[in-house]
Design a protein around this motif. Structure first.
Motif, PDB file in Angstrom:
ATOM      1  N   GLU A 144       0.732  10.115  10.341  1.00  0.00           N
ATOM      2  CA  GLU A 144       0.789  10.706   9.002  1.00  0.00           C
ATOM      3  C   GLU A 144       0.977   9.677   7.894  1.00  0.00           C
ATOM      4  O   GLU A 144       0.931  10.022   6.712  1.00  0.00           O
ATOM      5  CB  GLU A 144       1.882  11.772   8.908  1.00  0.00           C
ATOM      6  N   ASP A 145       1.181   8.415   8.257  1.00  0.00           N
ATOM      7  CA  ASP A 145       1.234   7.343   7.249  1.00  0.00           C
ATOM      8  C   ASP A 145      -0.169   6.857   6.882  1.00  0.00           C
ATOM      9  O   ASP A 145      -0.322   6.044   5.973  1.00  0.00           O
ATOM     10  CB  ASP A 145       2.051   6.159   7.768  1.00  0.00           C
ATOM     11  N   THR A 146      -1.177   7.349   7.587  1.00  0.00           N
ATOM     12  CA  THR A 146      -2.548   6.959   7.298  1.00  0.00           C
ATOM     13  C   THR A 146      -2.922   7.343   5.875  1.00  0.00           C
ATOM     14  O   THR A 146      -2.789   8.504   5.477  1.00  0.00           O
ATOM     15  CB  THR A 146      -3.512   7.622   8.294  1.00  0.00           C
ATOM     16  N   ALA A 147      -3.381   6.365   5.097  1.00  0.00           N
ATOM     17  CA  ALA A 147      -3.708   6.588   3.697  1.00  0.00           C
ATOM     18  C   ALA A 147      -4.231   5.296   3.087  1.00  0.00           C
ATOM     19  O   ALA A 147      -4.138   4.225   3.697  1.00  0.00           O
ATOM     20  CB  ALA A 147      -2.476   7.049   2.917  1.00  0.00           C
ATOM     21  N   VAL A 148      -4.755   5.418   1.876  1.00  0.00           N
ATOM     22  CA  VAL A 148      -5.021   4.237   1.068  1.00  0.00           C
ATOM     23  C   VAL A 148      -3.752   3.955   0.268  1.00  0.00           C
ATOM     24  O   VAL A 148      -3.220   4.854  -0.402  1.00  0.00           O
ATOM     25  CB  VAL A 148      -6.216   4.435   0.118  1.00  0.00           C
ATOM     26  N   TYR A 149      -3.273   2.748   0.352  1.00  0.00           N
ATOM     27  CA  TYR A 149      -2.049   2.343  -0.324  1.00  0.00           C
ATOM     28  C   TYR A 149      -2.407   1.556  -1.585  1.00  0.00           C
ATOM     29  O   TYR A 149      -3.189   0.593  -1.528  1.00  0.00           O
ATOM     30  CB  TYR A 149      -1.183   1.501   0.610  1.00  0.00           C
ATOM     31  N   TYR A 150      -1.811   1.986  -2.698  1.00  0.00           N
ATOM     32  CA  TYR A 150      -2.094   1.393  -4.001  1.00  0.00           C
ATOM     33  C   TYR A 150      -0.840   0.734  -4.567  1.00  0.00           C
ATOM     34  O   TYR A 150       0.250   1.296  -4.530  1.00  0.00           O
ATOM     35  CB  TYR A 150      -2.566   2.449  -4.987  1.00  0.00           C
TER      36      TYR A 150
ATOM     37  N   HIS B 288      -1.162   0.260 -14.503  1.00  0.00           N
ATOM     38  CA  HIS B 288      -2.070  -0.674 -13.861  1.00  0.00           C
ATOM     39  C   HIS B 288      -2.066  -0.391 -12.361  1.00  0.00           C
ATOM     40  O   HIS B 288      -0.995  -0.307 -11.743  1.00  0.00           O
ATOM     41  CB  HIS B 288      -1.661  -2.115 -14.129  1.00  0.00           C
ATOM     42  N   TRP B 289      -3.258  -0.253 -11.810  1.00  0.00           N
ATOM     43  CA  TRP B 289      -3.414   0.047 -10.392  1.00  0.00           C
ATOM     44  C   TRP B 289      -4.273  -1.000  -9.696  1.00  0.00           C
ATOM     45  O   TRP B 289      -5.227  -1.518 -10.279  1.00  0.00           O
ATOM     46  CB  TRP B 289      -4.095   1.401 -10.200  1.00  0.00           C
ATOM     47  N   GLY B 290      -3.920  -1.280  -8.452  1.00  0.00           N
ATOM     48  CA  GLY B 290      -4.798  -2.067  -7.620  1.00  0.00           C
ATOM     49  C   GLY B 290      -5.915  -1.190  -7.087  1.00  0.00           C
ATOM     50  O   GLY B 290      -5.928   0.029  -7.289  1.00  0.00           O
ATOM     51  N   LYS B 291      -6.853  -1.802  -6.381  1.00  0.00           N
ATOM     52  CA  LYS B 291      -7.990  -1.044  -5.835  1.00  0.00           C
ATOM     53  C   LYS B 291      -7.639  -0.336  -4.544  1.00  0.00           C
ATOM     54  O   LYS B 291      -8.377   0.527  -4.082  1.00  0.00           O
ATOM     55  CB  LYS B 291      -9.181  -1.976  -5.625  1.00  0.00           C
ATOM     56  N   GLY B 292      -6.525  -0.702  -3.948  1.00  0.00           N
ATOM     57  CA  GLY B 292      -6.061  -0.030  -2.744  1.00  0.00           C
ATOM     58  C   GLY B 292      -6.421  -0.765  -1.465  1.00  0.00           C
ATOM     59  O   GLY B 292      -7.404  -1.501  -1.409  1.00  0.00           O
ATOM     60  N   THR B 293      -5.610  -0.530  -0.449  1.00  0.00           N
ATOM     61  CA  THR B 293      -5.869  -1.086   0.871  1.00  0.00           C
ATOM     62  C   THR B 293      -5.629   0.029   1.895  1.00  0.00           C
ATOM     63  O   THR B 293      -4.645   0.767   1.810  1.00  0.00           O
ATOM     64  CB  THR B 293      -4.972  -2.313   1.148  1.00  0.00           C
TER      65      THR B 293
END
Length: 115
Positions: A88-94, A104-109
């Motif tokens: 359940e931790d699966t996600a795009v992290y910003y 301001h946001w990063g593009k995500g990983t």
């Protein structure tokens, strides 16, 4: 303007660990709060953890005791150590910060945790 660049995502088995990093581009101004958010498919983006320049931290209940946020103020870099990962931790992290009156946001990983 400030640019945020994340790194460290990947595929890991449940119970494993990953460390995310977010580097803010050079700026003359000190950055106060930095944070990690995540967004799973079909869900809203939620706060995972935040940290002030003074080191005060805040965590979502779902990650308390498993994730640790830290930062290197001299490098304007924030880290997220993720242990005991669950599917359940699966996600795009910003990565996020507030500077010059703007979000301001990063593009995500992408972090993928397999069962």
């Amino acid at each position: 303007q400030v640019q945020l660049v994340e790194s460290g995502g990947g595929l890991v088995q449940a119970g494993g660990s990953l460390r995310l990093s977010c580097a803010a581009s050079a700026t003359r101004f000190s950055i106060d709060t930095m944070a990690w958010y995540r967004q799973a498919p079909g869900k809203q983006r939620d706060l995972v953890a935040s940290i002030t320049s003074g080191g005060t931290t805040n965590y979502a209940d779902s990650v308390k005791g498993r994730f640790t946020i830290s930062r290197d103020n001299a490098k304007n870099t924030v880290y997220l150590q993720m242990n005991s990962l669950k599917p359940e931790d699966t996600a795009v992290y910003y990565c996020w910060t507030w500077l010059f009156g703007m979000n301001h946001w990063g593009k995500g990983t992408l972090v993928t945790v397999s069962a």
